[in-house]
Design a protein around this motif. Sequence first.
Motif, mmCIF file in Angstrom:
data_model
loop_
_atom_site.group_PDB
_atom_site.id
_atom_site.type_symbol
_atom_site.label_atom_id
_atom_site.label_comp_id
_atom_site.label_asym_id
_atom_site.label_seq_id
_atom_site.Cartn_x
_atom_site.Cartn_y
_atom_site.Cartn_z
ATOM 1 N N UNK A 80 -1.074 11.312 24.948
ATOM 2 C CA UNK A 80 -0.944 11.071 26.389
ATOM 3 C C UNK A 80 -0.873 12.368 27.180
ATOM 4 N N UNK A 81 -1.468 13.440 26.630
ATOM 5 C CA UNK A 81 -1.523 14.673 27.405
ATOM 6 C C UNK A 81 -1.295 15.912 26.558
ATOM 7 N N UNK A 82 -1.333 17.053 27.228
ATOM 8 C CA UNK A 82 -1.239 18.331 26.524
ATOM 9 C C UNK A 82 0.197 18.832 26.466
ATOM 10 N N UNK A 83 0.411 19.800 25.582
ATOM 11 C CA UNK A 83 1.600 20.649 25.585
ATOM 12 C C UNK A 83 1.092 22.076 25.783
ATOM 13 N N UNK A 84 1.810 22.865 26.567
ATOM 14 C CA UNK A 84 1.411 24.243 26.833
ATOM 15 C C UNK A 84 2.065 25.172 25.805
ATOM 16 N N UNK A 85 1.369 26.230 25.446
ATOM 17 C CA UNK A 85 1.915 27.213 24.523
ATOM 18 C C UNK A 85 1.577 28.626 24.977
ATOM 19 N N UNK A 86 2.253 29.602 24.389
ATOM 20 C CA UNK A 86 1.928 30.993 24.717
ATOM 21 C C UNK A 86 1.763 31.782 23.423
ATOM 22 N N UNK A 87 0.832 32.718 23.459
ATOM 23 C CA UNK A 87 0.525 33.537 22.288
ATOM 24 C C UNK A 87 -0.373 34.681 22.723
ATOM 25 N N UNK A 88 -0.479 35.662 21.844
ATOM 26 C CA UNK A 88 -1.478 36.722 21.990
ATOM 27 C C UNK A 88 -2.193 36.838 20.644
ATOM 28 N N UNK A 89 -3.467 37.153 20.702
ATOM 29 C CA UNK A 89 -4.244 37.316 19.475
ATOM 30 C C UNK A 89 -5.281 38.403 19.698
ATOM 31 N N UNK A 90 -5.641 39.091 18.631
ATOM 32 C CA UNK A 90 -6.643 40.157 18.736
ATOM 33 C C UNK A 90 -7.536 40.127 17.505
ATOM 34 N N UNK A 91 -8.783 40.485 17.703
ATOM 35 C CA UNK A 91 -9.728 40.543 16.587
ATOM 36 C C UNK A 91 -10.577 41.802 16.736
ATOM 37 N N UNK A 92 -10.874 42.416 15.615
ATOM 38 C CA UNK A 92 -11.787 43.566 15.586
ATOM 39 C C UNK A 92 -13.160 43.065 15.162
ATOM 40 N N UNK A 93 -14.138 43.226 16.027
ATOM 41 C CA UNK A 93 -15.509 42.839 15.725
ATOM 42 C C UNK A 93 -16.326 44.091 15.420
ATOM 43 N N UNK A 94 -17.299 43.949 14.527
ATOM 44 C CA UNK A 94 -18.128 45.108 14.188
ATOM 45 C C UNK A 94 -19.496 44.717 13.689
ATOM 46 N N UNK A 95 -20.389 45.674 13.696
ATOM 47 C CA UNK A 95 -21.772 45.425 13.278
ATOM 48 C C UNK A 95 -21.952 45.501 11.768
#
Length: 380
Positions: A202-217
């Motif tokens: 019946x609906x969403x719950x809000x959350x908080x977070x931080x995430x990081x990713x290293x992308x490369x060739x």
Amino acid sequence: MKGVYLLDDSIISPLGFSTEENLQAIRNEKSALQLHKSSRFSSGSFYAGSLDKVAISEAFEKIGNPADYTKLEQMMLLSVDQIIKANPELDLNSTGLVISTTKGNIDLLGGDKFSEDRILLSELGEVIRKFFGFKLKPIVVSNACISGGLAMTVAAKFIEAGKFENAVVVGGDLVSDFVVFGFQSFQAISDQPCKPFSNDRNGISIGEAAAAVLLGSKPKKNSENVKIIGEASVNDANHISGPSRTGEGLFKSIQRALAEAEISAERIDYVSAHGTATIFNDEMEAIAFHRSGFQKVPLNSYKGYYGHTMGASALLESILTKHCLLNNELFSCLNYNGPGTSKELSIISDYRKQELNYALKTASGFGGCNLAMVLKKEQK
């Protein structure tokens, strides 16, 4: 797309301060969603996944002075710091920096501890750039709740174009009054921990977070790798806060991502859906997945674990999808109690091991935006 590799990653969330801590919490079906008291809700409370401010500050003291940075900045800096320390060979003079957020430091409105310009998304990017000494000007991607995944594809395109060899993508958002009461004004907040795709959602719950990713060739040597081999973003132009009832934008995003990856839907082993647990979103996704031929493909949403982390969500969930591929494991769709959409889906109800080679990550957001990204595991 030839392919851009997901080389390293970090997650800072209520479930842990590293990717591995988060993965272990999910294996144990631990949820970050807790009851929060609020007189502004008729029920007197709401569920959300919040990070403890003291715990963040204590962790941040090891790399900087917490008094000089907002809570969101500390979260995002901690996430990038793990990437930088794990990859000391990274040349910050030529590495791209892409920021993903929907609201940035919106919680500073009305406060006087920090200067007004800290609310600007561009300033958030500058704070992160200066902290680590990135030379290139940061790119900020803010496109509702597909921001995290879109930031990854933006970085991937720059890498494929030869603008830089590597890029750090970092996303984050907070459980602020602005966000909570904004969603409440749509009557979209669940009075229970959210239940993606479930018949009693019946609906969403809000959350908080931080995430990081290293992308490369270039891939990591002597290791299995996961790379992006196809992506697309299509807007359904339906409504500012409601998705297309036919899933048209998401369906087209999926078709174009598969075409760029040069694979058919039958090759996809796992779908990591957006799955907010609102009536309209989950139904729209089910229709788009059904039209795409994914009725029997194992599918889940991570919102029951974290809540909706907005600008971080698609990035965080892409990191989890990467590790599902590498570890050949599928996580349950937490809080799912039975089919709740008009179209058949193969919702993952229990944790299990399964050989995985290709995965699809999707996200959708306000304004009709949709994103699909195809990930492939590459053997040693």
